[in-house]
Every structure is written in structure tokens, then in C-alpha cells.
Design a protein around this motif. Structure first.
Motif, PDB file in Angstrom:
ATOM      1  N   VAL A 153       0.847  -1.197   0.000  1.00  9.82           N
ATOM      2  CA  VAL A 153       0.000   0.000   0.000  1.00  9.82           C
ATOM      3  C   VAL A 153       0.882   1.247   0.000  1.00  9.82           C
ATOM      4  CG1 VAL A 153      -1.731   1.292   1.285  1.00  9.82           C
ATOM      5  CG2 VAL A 153      -1.844  -1.196   1.210  1.00  9.82           C
ATOM      6  N   LEU A 154       1.910   1.212   0.823  1.00  6.36           N
ATOM      7  CA  LEU A 154       2.823   2.361   0.905  1.00  6.36           C
ATOM      8  C   LEU A 154       3.489   2.639  -0.437  1.00  6.36           C
ATOM      9  CD1 LEU A 154       4.939   2.203   4.187  1.00  6.36           C
ATOM     10  CD2 LEU A 154       3.256   3.891   3.509  1.00  6.36           C
ATOM     11  N   LEU A 155       3.691   1.567  -1.197  1.00  7.60           N
ATOM     12  CA  LEU A 155       4.403   1.707  -2.472  1.00  7.60           C
ATOM     13  C   LEU A 155       3.739   2.714  -3.400  1.00  7.60           C
ATOM     14  CD1 LEU A 155       5.691  -1.741  -3.737  1.00  7.60           C
ATOM     15  CD2 LEU A 155       6.956   0.356  -3.386  1.00  7.60           C
ATOM     16  N   HIS A 156       2.438   2.981  -3.146  1.00  7.86           N
ATOM     17  CA  HIS A 156       1.764   3.964  -4.001  1.00  7.86           C
ATOM     18  C   HIS A 156       2.373   5.349  -3.870  1.00  7.86           C
ATOM     19  CE1 HIS A 156      -1.385   1.399  -5.576  1.00  7.86           C
ATOM     20  NE2 HIS A 156      -1.314   0.773  -4.418  1.00  7.86           N
TER      21      HIS A 156
ATOM     22  N   LEU B 161       9.266   3.633 -10.933  1.00  9.37           N
ATOM     23  CA  LEU B 161       9.887   2.613 -10.080  1.00  9.37           C
ATOM     24  C   LEU B 161       8.883   1.527  -9.747  1.00  9.37           C
ATOM     25  CD1 LEU B 161      12.074   4.234  -7.310  1.00  9.37           C
ATOM     26  CD2 LEU B 161      12.760   2.768  -9.181  1.00  9.37           C
ATOM     27  N   ARG B 162       7.665   1.959  -9.424  1.00 11.60           N
ATOM     28  CA  ARG B 162       6.670   1.017  -8.946  1.00 11.60           C
ATOM     29  C   ARG B 162       6.376  -0.017 -10.024  1.00 11.60           C
ATOM     30  NH1 ARG B 162       2.720   4.637  -7.379  1.00 11.60           N
ATOM     31  NH2 ARG B 162       1.477   4.251  -9.228  1.00 11.60           N
TER      32      ARG B 162
ATOM     33  N   LEU C  89      10.414   6.366   0.348  1.00 12.10           N
ATOM     34  CA  LEU C  89       9.494   6.445  -0.788  1.00 12.10           C
ATOM     35  C   LEU C  89       9.133   7.897  -1.085  1.00 12.10           C
ATOM     36  CD1 LEU C  89       7.184   3.462   0.157  1.00 12.10           C
ATOM     37  CD2 LEU C  89       8.828   3.564  -1.703  1.00 12.10           C
ATOM     38  N   LEU C  90       8.899   8.673  -0.034  1.00 10.01           N
ATOM     39  CA  LEU C  90       8.517  10.076  -0.223  1.00 10.01           C
ATOM     40  C   LEU C  90       9.646  10.849  -0.905  1.00 10.01           C
ATOM     41  CD1 LEU C  90       6.718  10.913   3.134  1.00 10.01           C
ATOM     42  CD2 LEU C  90       5.730  10.889   0.842  1.00 10.01           C
TER      43      LEU C  90
ATOM     44  N   PRO D  23      14.421   0.521  -0.143  1.00 14.21           N
ATOM     45  CA  PRO D  23      13.994   0.021  -1.462  1.00 14.21           C
ATOM     46  C   PRO D  23      13.973   1.085  -2.555  1.00 14.21           C
ATOM     47  CG  PRO D  23      12.607  -0.892   0.242  1.00 14.21           C
ATOM     48  CD  PRO D  23      13.546   0.046   0.926  1.00 14.21           C
ATOM     49  N   ALA D  24      13.356   2.237  -2.305  1.00 14.84           N
ATOM     50  CA  ALA D  24      13.240   3.201  -3.393  1.00 14.84           C
ATOM     51  C   ALA D  24      14.605   3.779  -3.746  1.00 14.84           C
ATOM     52  CB  ALA D  24      12.280   4.311  -2.999  1.00 14.84           C
TER      53      ALA D  24
END
Lengths: 886, 106
Positions: free
Chosen positions: A12-15, A21-22, A59-60, B38-39
Motif C-alpha cells: 500500500v505504501l508503495l503507491h 519505479l513502482r 518512498l517520499l 527500497p526506493a
């Protein structure tokens, strides 16, 4: 959390991540995250939390880099364009904060204060009233006790034979158990120690549904009179005292001089309702002759049974008890939700505090709204230009809302942090008065509350400026700017209303806080009936094993007192079974010449104490008439005597001036009459703010078998605390196996009895002070702003010949009218809502004229101060400069 | 060169790796001090591929529709050159710092 769930959450966070990247690497990123997560799990929960935070930040950051960095250009979906705009809005908001540093920090400080106060109080309310008990199906747990209106007792305690009847007769209860807090002498190779423990019937742990960590709980064989001596210990004690030794079950523990076999170890949650690390079987006798009302009951209802049904069922099952031993039907059982019985004392405090913090937050929000409004107004020129060059209105409103959201986020985060810290301080300061099952950890509910509160404030203070910006039409905005941005009458009215409302709320808080504080100071100045200075108390309990009978016990106490009195600097020493603030031991008495009470007649319960000679001198209790005990009283050779308190004399011999020489005896029996030799002044035994019951003192030699636990009171000529080491040495000299405990000065004992009241009174005083400061700041800010807005008008008036005093008067008059109106509304609210406080005021009238007058004076002074400085500034305006600049 | 690029190149210079293996190796060799989140990891792999310093290795055994989990990466000639240059630069810096330290002690 299982790895599968962690993976699902991360998905969910991956959004948050950039789409590029996703789409290519989602699976690989999940794997990498789960790997880091597994790795962190080995170092504990904190590490796992950090992994989540770092991964989110990661991620942010990636998405931020993606949007602002090298990948600027190219086609974007509307959604991506939207979030890009949001980023730009955030940047521009941050720029505007930097430009208006003072206003920004003011807003953040106010929100922080409001939210921190709310986090503290909600944290408390949540833990006491909302957080479920740590047991399975806690709503089925109830508290059971008995009451006797004819004895003037709301809770008598449960009589064991009654309990035995209930167990035979009830249908709606799954299980029930009795609990009795005791303290025990625990002796081992390391020495003697006094520990809290609980005597419980065998089903307590079945009621709570707590299973032992090791071993087993009590069985029926052990929970009966003269059963084998066994004990359960808590996890805490198992760790601290026995090093978590797995072989502990089966070993023995010396309790009150008797070896007890340890049959099991109970988890932490089993220490309920009070923190007691040892349990022994209650071993009640259902055929006992005399009635002894002392236990508390906990029960588990069958599924779906209501409290009312349960109580009906219990009263029905109680019927045989009326037949056996209570023909007058004095004592009846009742059922309560478990929480009500445990937190009853805190309910009105919690309500008052919640109202107080909500008001405080409202004031903070009003202030912030005023600041935001003035900011929005002074930016109308800018907004007008932006509208003129083609910016959409919606776009501008969004900009303002983003600014507000950022401000409230900052205030919210700081508020939660400070609130948590203050809550921890508070819990540390009232610690022992709070129920032991409260843990005060930051939980989900508290977090949700804080987030909701922050969002709500953002909307609350955000809408006004946003609407204002939307409504203003383009032409007037541009014209305004040429006129020096004067305020529309509508805007001025809103600001005035905000200041008025702030003062109304501040008045409510100030008067409420002042009333409570007055109640507190009145209570703490109440004459306790004894002299608290220069006195030390401590307790000793004599184990039955080594002090089996009355004469042995009496001999111990007399030897001890003789040795203490021989120490230089000791003015008096005595012992008592039941000192003020700590216990109650009730009994019934009848005075000579009085008919036995008819069924249905009031028969008040009498506080029954045994005191040695010297007790009255040591405690500093004065006698209204007659004399105190001397060493001869209570001996077999002399006639039995008693000292009554003033309430007893008033209740049983109404209207008689002197009752010395009158006689009384225990009701129901035909023992010898006991002669009154003195009347002691009332001691505030149940708390300084509680009424006193009738009470009696018997000389301790009269009933030596009841002398197993006593409190020693010593009056010293010097500092009382300095005597504690000597006291320990003396007790060790008399019997080395006896621990002394609860060593404290009488002053400390008195302060402890007031601690909860002191804490909440201080909290409210602080909230009231904050409210006044916030209202003052708000009024000052608005007044300064309005004066700046009216500089041209003032300049013209000065040029036309107005004097400084005229200008000052105009500004002050407007301001004080607003504040006066606000305060009046606040007063009206307080006087109509004072019922809420009545429980806490203990006798202080909610319309106390001194409190109201000083609150009004204080608010008036605050209002005057808030307007005086802007008024002076207005009067100093240089008309020539103003008129020329226009 | 960004530090995590350096770590990735260092790990790949020993042979072909997939993303997770790179992250693990970096964490172990740094004794838990460095975690490639990861990112950051996959972002850097993309960036490095774009620069031509690393390349995706076609895996003959993998069917085209199989999970993309195991994308293997290898270092290119350009990547090795960049890595060597960076290593030299860093060791020069370290040498300078050590010399300065000795001079201060003397």
C-alpha cells in the motif's frame, strides 16, 4: 505482525513511490523491504517502527526527487499534475511563513498549547474510561458489593456467608470471586519485608480469565478453612526476587511466619484491581457465627446479561441470607460495571478537565482564526492581483487551506509531543492514586484523537479566511489596496466577535478554575482535628505464628512504647489500630436508655478504634471534655471505659452538653456497659473534604487480641523524619524479625490525602491562566490590527483638532465594550453550568462573590492592557505623515 | 559520486547480483551501518543503468513472463572505470587527511 501482513502494508505504501519505479520494481522493492524488516525485528519493536518510518521517508524522497529533479518534463496524468501543484503550494506556503515569522510562530504556539492540553487530558480520560481492561471479554466483568442504607453505608463489603448463598443461587453469573487486600510479612534469608497481597477465592482467575505462567491456581481443597498454606506469586516478584527461576513452583515462602508452598506464577495482568504481587486463598467459612462485611466481589456475567438483570438475579439469590442472619433485611447486594467502581472518584474530575481543555482549544482556535483573518485581509491586494492575472479563485483558496493545514500539522505534532511529556509528568505526580491497571501508553486511540483534533482545528480556523478571500470581488480588492487595505465592516465584525468569544470562554475557565482552587485552599485549611507537625508514624504487623494471643501482643506494644518514650526528644508516643485517612472498621453500638432500633430505623455505623495511652498526646487530638486514656485504663482489674468523638455524642445523645459518665455497649449483645470517660474532638478520618462518622476509641488493653497490626505515632521535639532510623533500631531491638513499614510524617500523610485534589486544582489553574494569556494576546493582536487599519481616520481626526485623550478613549471604549460583553456571557454560562463542578467544590458556592469579582477584575485588567498599548500608539500617529502618504 | 552508488558498484564489481542481494551485501559489509532502502536502491539502479555504468543481465533460464523479482545486474566497462576513479579520489583524500594529521602531531 506477520511477514505477509507487513508485505501487504508495504505494498500500500508503495503507491507513494514514483510510478516508473513502482511499475518495474514493485516485487523487488517489497523483497528488499521485508528483508530489512526481518533484520530489524531481531532488535525489538522500536527498530521495526524505525524501519517503517525510514521506508516511508525513502518512498517520499524518491517521489519528491522524481518530481522536482531531472524528470521535470514530459506528459503527466491529471493526478500527477495535481500532486505536483500541491508540492508547489507547500513550497509557496513555506515561503510565506518565512516572510511572516512572528505571526506564523504565534499561530503554531497557540495550537501547540491547545492541543498539548487536550492530549494530556484525553490521555487520562482514555486510560481511565475508554481503554478496555486487559482481560478477555471485559464488558462481562462486574463489580459486586453490598449496601446498607440503614447503616448509612453505600458499600459495606461482602459477608462471606452471603457470598456462599449467592454461589448456590445465581443463574446469570458465570463465575464470581471475592478479593481482600492484605499486607503480609514476607521473611527469607535476606530479612523481613512488608508486602501487599490479596486473599482471593479460588475462582478469581477464572473470572478474569488469566492463566498462570507456571504451575496452577488455587483449588477447592486449598480455599477452605484450615486448608494447606499455599500462595501464588506475580511475574514481577518472580523476576525481581527469584530471578525467574523455573523451579520456583513447589518451593516455600515464609508469610506471616508460616511457610507457604508456591503453587504458581501469575502474569502481570492478574494484579487486579490493585497491584499486589502475592495471592493466598481467602478460605472463607460459610458457617461463621458473626457477620463480617469486608470483601469486594468481581464476577463474570453469562453472555448477554445486563447489569440490571444480574442485580435482580443476585438479590433473588440473596433471599436465604435474610432468613439466616439478616431478618431486618438491612444489607442487600448490588452489581456495578467494574469500571464505575474503580474510577468512580475520577469521573467528575475528568469531566471538568475535559470541558476545560476543550474551552482552551476553542480559545486558541479563535485566536488563530483572528490571526489568519487579518493575514488574509492584508493579503487581499496580492490576491486581487493574482485574480486579475488569471489565477482561479479555487486555486487561491487552496493555497490558503494548504497554509492552514501546514500550520496545524506543525502545531499538532508539537502539541502531541509536549502533551505526551506532560502526561508522563502528571502520571508520575499522582501515580499512587491512580488505579494500578492503568498504563498510560501512547495508543492508537490517542493518536487518532490528536490527528482528528488537528484536522478539526485546521478546518475550524481555515474556513473563515478562505471564504473571505473567495468572496471579496476583484474590483474592491484592487480599490482597497489603493486605499491602504481598510477592513470591510463585515471583517471588523468577525474580529470583534472572535475577541468577545475568547473572553467569554476565558471567563468560564477562569471562574471555574478559581472556584476549584478556592475549594482546594479551603479544604487544605480545614482543621484535621489533630496536630500534623512534629509527628511521625509507622506500622508494624505481628504474625500470628509468633504472637498467638492477646497478652503476647499487648506485651509487645507496651515494651515498644516504653523504649520509644525513653529516647530523649520524644514528647509522646502511642498506638492506634486505624489512623486517619487509611482505613475503616465499623461496628454498631447502643447507648444506655436507648431502645433497640426498630426495623427500618437508621442505625449509623460507628468507626471503631483501639488506642493506647499516649495516642491522643502523640497525635495532638484535643479533648472537648473528660480525660484521655492512662496506663491503667482497659485492664481486667478496672471497669471498661471508652472515649467518644463529638459526632458520636451529637448523634446518640442529641442536645446533651456533657456526656462523660454516660454508658454504651455493642448492639445485639448483653456485655457489660462501658463508661464514657472523655469526648475527643472530631478527626477528619475519611478525608478533609468528607463528613465524619460517629467514632469510638477503646483503650487497647481492653481487647488485646485485636492488636495484631497497629500504627505507632510519635511526637518529637525536633524534625520528626530524623527519628525514623532510631525507630527501626528500637523495633529491631524488640523483635528483629519484624519489618516496619509506611514510615511517614503525619504532615506527609495529610498532604497525600489531598494529592489528587491538589493535582487537578493546579491543572485547572494552569489552564485558566493559559486561557487568560491567550485571550489577552488575541485581543491585543486584533486591537493593534484595527488601529493600524484606522490610521487614516485617526490622522484626520488629529488634524481636525482631536486630543490624544479622545483618541485613546475611542479605542479603549470599543475594545472594552467587546470584552465586557464577552465576560458577561461567560459569567452567565458559568452560573448556569455550575452543577458540573458541584461535586468538586465541596461547599464553595459556584456563585462565590469573591471569586467572581476577582475574575471579572482580572479579565477587565487584561482587556485594558490589551487595548491600552494600541490606543497609545494610535494617539501618537503623526497626522501630517499619514495624510501625505495617502 | 553518491555514496550509495559507490556501494552498489562495489558490490557488483564482485559479480552479477540482483537487487536484494546488493542490499544484503551492503548491510553486511558495513556492519549494519548502511541500509539501502527500497526506493533508493532501485532508483539508484535505474540511474546507474541510465548512465551506462551497470546493465541488466539477460537471464537465459528466465521465461519472459516470470516474476521480475530476479533482475540481475552487472557492472559495465564504463562503470568499472568510474568506480576505479572514485576509489582513487577517495584514497587520495584519505592520504591527504592522514598527512595533515601527522603534521599536526609533529
Amino acid at each position: 505482525m506477520t511477514p505477509t501482513r507487513a508485505r501487504r502494508r508495504y505494498r500500500v505504501l508503495l503507491h507513494l513511490a514514483p510510478r516508473r519505479l513502482r511499475e518495474r520494481h514493485a516485487a523487488g522493492m517489497e523483497d528488499a523491504f521485508i528483508d530489512a524488516w526481518h533484520h530489524a525485528r531481531r532488535s525489538g519493536r522500536a527498530a521495526v517502527l524505525i524501519v517503517w518510518l525510514r521506508a516511508t521517508l525513502d518512498l517520499l524522497m524518491a517521489s519528491f526527487r522524481d518530481r522536482t529533479g531531472a524528470h521535470w518534463r514530459g506528459r503527466r496524468s491529471p493526478g500527477e499534475r495535481g500532486s505536483l501543484m500541491l508540492l508547489m503550494e507547500i513550497r509557496s506556503a513555506l515561503r510565506s511563513f518565512r516572510r511572516q515569522r512572528a505571526a506564523t510562530s504565534l499561530v503554531v504556539v497557540m495550537l501547540t498549547l491547545g492541543i498539548a492540553a487536550n492530549v494530556v487530558v484525553f490521555g487520562m480520560v482514555n486510560e481511565l474510561f475508554l481503554e478496555p481492561f486487559p482481560f478477555s471479554e471485559p464488558d462481562r466483568l462486574v463489580y459486586v458489593n453490598e449496601r446498607a442504607p440503614k447503616w448509612n453505608l453505600d458499600r459495606t463489603g461482602i459477608n462471606f456467608p452471603d457470598f456462599a448463598e449467592w454461589q448456590k443461587g445465581v443463574r446469570m453469573f458465570e463465575t464470581m470471586a471475592l478479593v481482600d487486600g492484605v499486607s503480609l510479612n514476607l521473611a527469607d534469608a535476606q530479612g523481613a519485608e512488608r508486602v501487599l497481597g490479596a486473599r482471593v477465592t479460588k475462582d478469581l482467575f477464572a473470572v478474569l480469565r488469566v492463566a498462570p505462567i507456571l504451575g496452577r491456581t488455587f483449588n477447592a481443597e486449598e480455599d477452605r478453612p484450615n486448608g494447606p498454606p499455599v500462595a501464588l506469586i506475580s511475574e514481577r516478584m518472580w523476576h525481581e526476587r527469584f530471578g525467574a527461576d523455573e523451579a520456583i513452583v513447589g518451593s516455600t515462602l515464609q508469610l506471616n511466619g508460616v511457610p507457604h508452598e508456591i503453587v504458581g506464577v501469575m502474569p502481570r495482568t492478574a494484579e487486579f484491581p490493585s497491584a499486589a504481587p502475592i495471592w493466598v486463598p481467602l478460605a472463607g467459612n460459610s458457617n461463621q457465627q458473626s457477620q463480617n462485611y469486608r470483601y469486594e466481589g468481581v464476577a463474570r456475567l453469562k453472555p448477554g446479561v445486563t447489569i440490571a438483570q444480574a442485580e435482580q438475579d443476585l438479590v433473588r439469590a440473596h433471599a436465604p441470607a435474610f432468613e439466616h442472619h439478616d431478618k431486618d433485611r438491612v444489607v442487600t447486594p448490588f452489581v456495578q460495571p467494574l469500571r464505575d467502581s474503580l474510577v468512580g472518584d475520577f469521573r467528575s474530575t475528568a469531566t471538568a478537565l475535559t470541558v476545560a481543555v476543550v474551552l482552551l482549544l476553542a480559545i486558541a482556535c479563535a485566536n488563530v482564526a483572528a490571526i489568519m483573518l487579518t493575514r488574509a485581509i492584508s493579503r487581499r491586494h496580492e490576491m486581487g492581483i493574482r485574480l486579475a492575472v488569471g489565477a482561479g479563485r479555487w486555486r487561491l483558496v487552496r493555497q490558503l487551506l494548504v497554509e492552514n493545514a501546514l500550520l496545524s500539522l506543525a502545531g499538532g505534532a508539537l502539541g502531541v509531543a509536549i502533551g505526551q511529556w506532560a502526561l508522563r509528568l502528571l502520571v508520575a505526580s499522582v501515580g499512587e492514586d491512580l488505579p494500578s491497571w492503568t498504563t498510560f501508553q501512547f495508543d492508537l486511540r490517542l493518536a487518532l484523537f490528536a490527528v482528528g483534533l488537528t484536522a478539526a482545528t485546521s478546518i475550524l480556523f481555515g474556513w473563515a479566511p478562505a471564504l473571505h478571500a473567495l468572496r471579496g470581488d476583484l474590483r474592491s480588492a484592487m480599490q482597497d489596496s489603493s486605499n491602504g487595505t481598510t477592513l470591510s465592516p463585515g471583517g471588523r465584525r468577525v474580529l470583534t466577535w472572535l475577541v468577545g468569544a475568547e473572553f467569554a470562554l476565558a471567563a468560564v475557565l477562569l471562574i471555574g478554575g478559581a472556584l476549584l482552587f478556592r475549594a482546594f485552599s479551603q479544604v487544605s485549611q480545614t482543621d484535621p482535628g489533630f496536630r500534623p507537625d512534629h509527628a511521625l508514624t509507622f506500622r508494624i504487623a505481628l504474625p500470628d505464628a509468633s504472637y498467638a494471643d492477646g497478652p503476647a501482643r499487648l506485651a509487645f506494644w507496651e515494651r515498644l512504647l516504653d523504649q520509644i518514650r525513653a529516647v530523649p526528644g520524644i514528647e509522646a508516643a502511642g498506638t492506634i489500630t486505624c489512623p486517619p485517612f487509611t482505613c475503616h472498621w465499623g461496628n454498631f453500638f447502643r447507648v444506655e436508655g436507648q431502645a433497640p432500633p426498630a426495623p427500618g430505623e437508621q442505625n449509623p455505623v460507628v468507626l471503631h478504634r483501639l488506642a493506647s495511652d499516649g495516642y491522643f498526646e502523640a497525635m495532638g487530638i484535643r479533648l472537648a471534655s473528660g480525660r484521655a486514656f492512662d496506663a491503667r485504663d482497659g485492664r481486667a482489674s478496672s471497669a471498661p471505659v471508652v472515649i467518644v468523638n463529638e459526632t458520636f455524642a451529637r448523634t446518640f445523645w442529641p442536645g446533651e452538653a456533657d456526656v462523660v459518665g454516660r454508658r454504651l455497649r455493642a448492639s445485639g449483645g448483653d456485655d457489660a456497659w462501658i463508661t464514657v470517660i472523655g469526648v475527643a474532638r472530631d478527626v477528619k478520618h475519611y478525608g478533609l473534604d468528607r463528613p465524619m462518622r460517629p467514632g469510638l476509641y477503646f483503650p487497647s488493653p481492653q481487647v488485646p487480641s485485636d492488636l495484631s497490626t497497629m500504627v505507632v505515632v510519635v511526637r518529637t521535639s525536633g524534625e520528626p523524619a530524623e527519628f525514623s532510623a532510631a525507630a527501626r533500631a528500637i523495633v529491631r531491638g524488640v523483635d528483629a524479625s519484624l519489618p516496619i513499614y509506611r514510615v511517614q510524617t503525619v504532615e506527609a500523610m495529610l498532604a497525600e490525602s489531598l494529592r489528587t485534589r491538589a493535582t487537578y486544582s493546579w491543572m485547572l489553574a494552569v489552564f485558566a491562566g493559559l486561557a487568560v494569556v491567550l485571550a489577552l494576546g488575541g485581543a491585543y493582536g486584533v486591537a493593534s490590527y484595527l488601529v493600524t487599519q484606522r490610521r487614516r481616520e485617526i490622522g484626520i481626526r488629529l488634524a481636525m483638532g482631536a486630543r490624544d485623550a479622545d483618541i485613546i478613549r475611542t479605542v479603549l471604549r470599543r475594545g472594552l465594550v467587546t470584552i465586557g460583553a464577552g465576560t458577561a456571557v461567560g459569567l452567565a454560562i458559568v452560573t448556569s453550568g455550575a452543577g458540573l463542578l458541584a461535586d468538586l467544590l465541596s461547599g464553595v458556592s459556584p456563585r462565590d462573590p469573591v471569586v467572581i469579582a476577582s475574575a471579572v477584575a482580572l479579565l477587565g485588567a487584561a482587556g485594558l492592557l490589551a487595548h491600552w498599548i494600541p490606543a497609545r500608539r494610535a494617539a501618537r500617529v503623526d497626522p501630517v505623515r499619514i495624510l501625505r502618504s495617502a | 559520486m553518491k555514496p550509495h552508488w559507490f556501494h552498489i558498484l562495489l558490490s557488483l564489481s564482485a559479480g552479477h547480483r540482483h537487487g536484494l542481494a546488493i542490499a544484503r551485501e551492503v548491510r553486511q559489509s558495513s556492519e549494519d551501518r548502511i541500509t539501502l532502502w527500497p526506493a533508493t536502491l532501485y532508483g539508484s539502479l535505474e540511474d546507474l543503468t541510465g548512465l551506462g555504468w551497470i546493465e541488466e543481465i539477460a537471464d537465459a533460464k528466465r521465461r519472459p513472463d516470470a516474476s521480475e523479482r530476479k533482475r540481475y545486474y552487472g557492472i559495465t566497462r564504463a562503470g568499472r572505470a568510474a568506480f576505479d576513479a572514485e576509489t582513487r579520489r577517495l584514497s587520495d583524500l584519505v592520504r591527504l587527511a592522514r598527512q595533515a594529521g601527522r603534521r599536526q602531531q609533529a
